[in-house]
Write an enzyme that holds these catalytic residues in place. Sequence first.
Site, short mmCIF file in Angstrom:
data_model
loop_
_atom_site.label_atom_id
_atom_site.label_comp_id
_atom_site.label_asym_id
_atom_site.label_seq_id
_atom_site.Cartn_x
_atom_site.Cartn_y
_atom_site.Cartn_z
N THR A 1 0.82 -1.21 0.00
CA THR A 1 0.00 0.00 0.00
C THR A 1 0.86 1.26 0.00
O THR A 1 0.39 2.33 -0.40
CB THR A 1 -0.92 0.02 1.24
OG1 THR A 1 -0.12 -0.13 2.41
CG2 THR A 1 -1.94 -1.10 1.20
N ARG B 1 8.72 -2.26 0.67
CA ARG B 1 9.42 -2.21 1.96
C ARG B 1 10.07 -3.55 2.23
O ARG B 1 9.42 -4.59 2.14
CB ARG B 1 8.46 -1.86 3.09
CG ARG B 1 7.91 -0.45 3.02
CD ARG B 1 7.01 -0.16 4.19
NE ARG B 1 6.35 1.12 4.03
CZ ARG B 1 5.41 1.58 4.85
NH1 ARG B 1 5.02 0.84 5.88
NH2 ARG B 1 4.86 2.75 4.63
N SER C 1 8.33 4.39 6.45
CA SER C 1 7.34 5.03 7.32
C SER C 1 7.66 4.81 8.79
O SER C 1 8.69 5.23 9.29
CB SER C 1 5.95 4.53 6.96
OG SER C 1 4.95 5.23 7.68
N HIS C 2 6.76 4.12 9.49
CA HIS C 2 6.88 3.96 10.94
C HIS C 2 7.68 2.72 11.33
O HIS C 2 7.80 2.42 12.51
CB HIS C 2 5.49 3.88 11.57
CG HIS C 2 4.62 2.83 10.93
ND1 HIS C 2 4.15 2.95 9.64
CD2 HIS C 2 4.15 1.65 11.39
CE1 HIS C 2 3.42 1.88 9.34
NE2 HIS C 2 3.41 1.07 10.39
N LYS D 1 9.05 4.34 -2.62
CA LYS D 1 7.68 4.56 -3.07
C LYS D 1 7.67 5.59 -4.18
O LYS D 1 8.38 6.60 -4.10
CB LYS D 1 6.80 5.03 -1.90
CG LYS D 1 5.34 5.27 -2.29
CD LYS D 1 4.47 5.58 -1.08
CE LYS D 1 4.62 6.97 -0.58
NZ LYS D 1 3.50 7.39 0.30
N ASP E 1 5.61 10.37 12.76
CA ASP E 1 6.32 9.11 12.51
C ASP E 1 7.55 9.30 11.65
O ASP E 1 7.99 10.43 11.40
CB ASP E 1 5.36 8.10 11.88
CG ASP E 1 5.01 8.45 10.44
OD1 ASP E 1 4.98 9.65 10.11
OD2 ASP E 1 4.75 7.53 9.64
N ASP F 1 8.34 9.15 8.40
CA ASP F 1 8.35 10.00 7.21
C ASP F 1 7.42 11.19 7.32
O ASP F 1 7.24 11.93 6.36
CB ASP F 1 8.01 9.18 5.96
CG ASP F 1 6.60 8.62 5.98
OD1 ASP F 1 6.06 8.38 7.07
OD2 ASP F 1 6.02 8.43 4.89
N ASP G 1 4.06 11.48 7.93
CA ASP G 1 2.68 11.53 7.44
C ASP G 1 1.66 11.10 8.49
O ASP G 1 0.45 11.19 8.25
CB ASP G 1 2.51 10.72 6.16
CG ASP G 1 2.81 9.24 6.32
OD1 ASP G 1 3.19 8.82 7.42
OD2 ASP G 1 2.67 8.50 5.32
N ARG G 2 2.11 10.64 9.66
CA ARG G 2 1.17 10.22 10.70
C ARG G 2 1.29 11.15 11.90
O ARG G 2 2.28 11.86 12.08
CB ARG G 2 1.45 8.78 11.14
CG ARG G 2 1.26 7.77 10.04
CD ARG G 2 1.69 6.38 10.49
NE ARG G 2 1.73 5.47 9.37
CZ ARG G 2 1.00 4.37 9.25
NH1 ARG G 2 0.15 4.04 10.21
NH2 ARG G 2 1.10 3.58 8.20
N THR H 1 -8.07 0.45 3.15
CA THR H 1 -6.88 1.02 3.77
C THR H 1 -5.85 1.32 2.68
O THR H 1 -5.64 0.54 1.77
CB THR H 1 -6.30 0.04 4.80
OG1 THR H 1 -7.26 -0.14 5.84
CG2 THR H 1 -5.01 0.56 5.39
N GLU I 1 -7.46 7.94 8.48
CA GLU I 1 -7.34 6.51 8.77
C GLU I 1 -7.11 6.32 10.26
O GLU I 1 -6.51 7.18 10.91
CB GLU I 1 -6.15 5.91 8.01
CG GLU I 1 -6.28 5.97 6.51
CD GLU I 1 -5.09 5.34 5.79
OE1 GLU I 1 -5.29 4.78 4.71
OE2 GLU I 1 -3.96 5.41 6.33
N GLU I 2 -7.56 5.18 10.76
CA GLU I 2 -7.36 4.89 12.18
C GLU I 2 -5.90 4.69 12.54
O GLU I 2 -5.52 4.75 13.70
CB GLU I 2 -8.17 3.66 12.59
CG GLU I 2 -7.96 2.43 11.73
CD GLU I 2 -6.60 1.80 11.86
OE1 GLU I 2 -6.09 1.75 12.99
OE2 GLU I 2 -6.05 1.36 10.84
N SER I 3 -5.07 4.48 11.53
CA SER I 3 -3.65 4.21 11.76
C SER I 3 -2.86 5.51 11.91
O SER I 3 -1.74 5.62 11.43
CB SER I 3 -3.08 3.35 10.63
OG SER I 3 -3.34 3.95 9.37
N LYS J 1 -1.36 11.72 3.54
CA LYS J 1 -1.67 12.11 4.90
C LYS J 1 -0.54 13.00 5.40
O LYS J 1 0.57 12.96 4.87
CB LYS J 1 -1.89 10.90 5.79
CG LYS J 1 -0.88 9.78 5.70
CD LYS J 1 -1.34 8.59 6.53
CE LYS J 1 -0.39 7.40 6.41
NZ LYS J 1 -0.61 6.61 5.20
N ARG K 1 -4.29 -7.29 12.45
CA ARG K 1 -4.92 -6.16 13.12
C ARG K 1 -6.40 -6.50 13.34
O ARG K 1 -7.09 -6.90 12.40
CB ARG K 1 -4.79 -4.88 12.30
CG ARG K 1 -3.36 -4.49 11.96
CD ARG K 1 -3.26 -3.03 11.57
NE ARG K 1 -2.05 -2.67 10.86
CZ ARG K 1 -0.86 -2.48 11.41
NH1 ARG K 1 -0.72 -2.65 12.72
NH2 ARG K 1 0.19 -2.14 10.70
#
Length: 544
Positions: A18, A22, A113-114, A126, A278, A280, A282-283, A345, A364-366, A377, A497
């Site tokens: 997504t 990675r 990312s995270h 990406k 996080d 990168d 975006d969160r 997602t 998103e919930e993440s 994001k 999850r």
Amino acid sequence: MSIRNISTTPFQDQKPGTSGLRKAVTVFQQPHYLENFVQSIFDTVGDLRGQTLILGGDGRYYNRPAIQIILKMAAANGVARVKVGRGGILSTPATSCVIRKYNALGGIILSASHNPGGPEGDFGVKYNSSNGGPAPEKMTAAIFDRSKVIDHYKILTAPDVNLDTLGESKLADMVVEVIDSVQDYEKLMESLFDFGKIRELLTSGNFRMCMDSMHAVTGPYAINLFEQTLGAPKGTVINGTPLEDFGDGHPDPNLVYAHELVEILFGDNAPDFGAASDGDGDRNMILGRKFFVTPSDSLAVLTANATLVPGYADGLAGVARSMPTSQAADRVAADLGIDCYETPTGWKFFGNLLDAGKATLCGEESFGSGSNHIREKDGLWAVLFWLNILAVKQQPVEQVLKEHWQKYGRNYYSRHDYEAINSDRANQLMANLHAQIPNLKGKKLGNYEVKYSDDFSYTDLVDGSISENQGIRIGFTDGSRIVYRLSGTGTQGATLRIYLESYEPDSSKHNLDPQQSLADLIAIANEVAQVRTFTNMEKPTVIT
């Protein structure tokens, strides 16, 4: 300088997830591995002659060597100009911003990312398209197809580029422009938010905040924004220096991994507001004094209060959320008379809705939220949005949430993550759930009656594409839900999850601990999926 055509053989494991490809750093360091994937991107995205690309990453281990390789490959493939963040640093939201501002063909973001960093950690690549958003599934599928048959890649023989000095240099005929990583992004933020009001809040002497950048990419952005432009005291930003191993930490802004921030906000003499971002950028995680804001609630609050912010003063076209995200935003959208869209997602699914003008805010919930200002994001955007709301309302975070629940009811919500479990057993767990789907409707599970059970599929409202097998849902007659998904963002084993949600309209019951309120659903979720049997784990790795 000369262009070389290097013979290579395909790797069969370069399917992007997504958020790109990675893998462990050691996988990317294999001879030809990074080069094969980058050449597959170049061979897929169209004619590169005369085009501009954006390049940068989150500063994790292998970021700088990878950038040098990609620059030389871009030059060999005919790219006219690459804008690269100073020091190789460019957050994911900033990359999207720069792609859009300069009408670039696209951009390559180097991040996992995270996920953890360092020599034994993870790395990622990406591609983002010309709209600034993650490549659509059709494009990532084409990149994967190309990677399976690639037999050569092009690279320039040349000295490395100085990434630490602003300005232009050349690799053969290609211009390499080292840009200020923060400047364009900060200008965009200033166009959306009332910096004057936020500055008044941060310099009033009556309000303190703590921003934890987790030794990841947002450090330079947060220091520039909060401590310099908006006047917050020096030291407001903690862990603000990007490190290749994130300070031996896990740059995931949740209650477990952002433990330093949590201890500060739940400790003695806590600040009024806390936030973390996080790897990168975006969160985001939002905290009040001794108070945690779930990402689902955060999206709902931003939606309900959007007109307090200059960039959204005219109202919202719509709001979109990922399927596992709680339905709290749905209630706000219904009250505002706007549409709320439910997508799989993955941020790329929001891109078409944003481009078509159907949605303005997405979440998103993440721990991810954003808007139509870019196509990713955006962690710091969410922090500024919250600060703008607090500056206008002059209320603490907890009061904002409790008044929101008073009006809309509370969606008790939690996510249980079982990380690094055996992939075969994880797939067996999901297969076992699939087998139960046809027989669950009408069944009584504890005190709940099943209204529906399915594997979520999504038909894109704009391009008509269909995405299937996006998560198993069990919905109950009272509106409660259990959702099961295998995550595609980890590199070790599988991550299961489990998402749990229950709606409570009674304001006298809004102060329960979510794990207490959801206890019956948690037991049902574990029993139906036989979680302990398949994972060999007594409890989740992370609960949020």
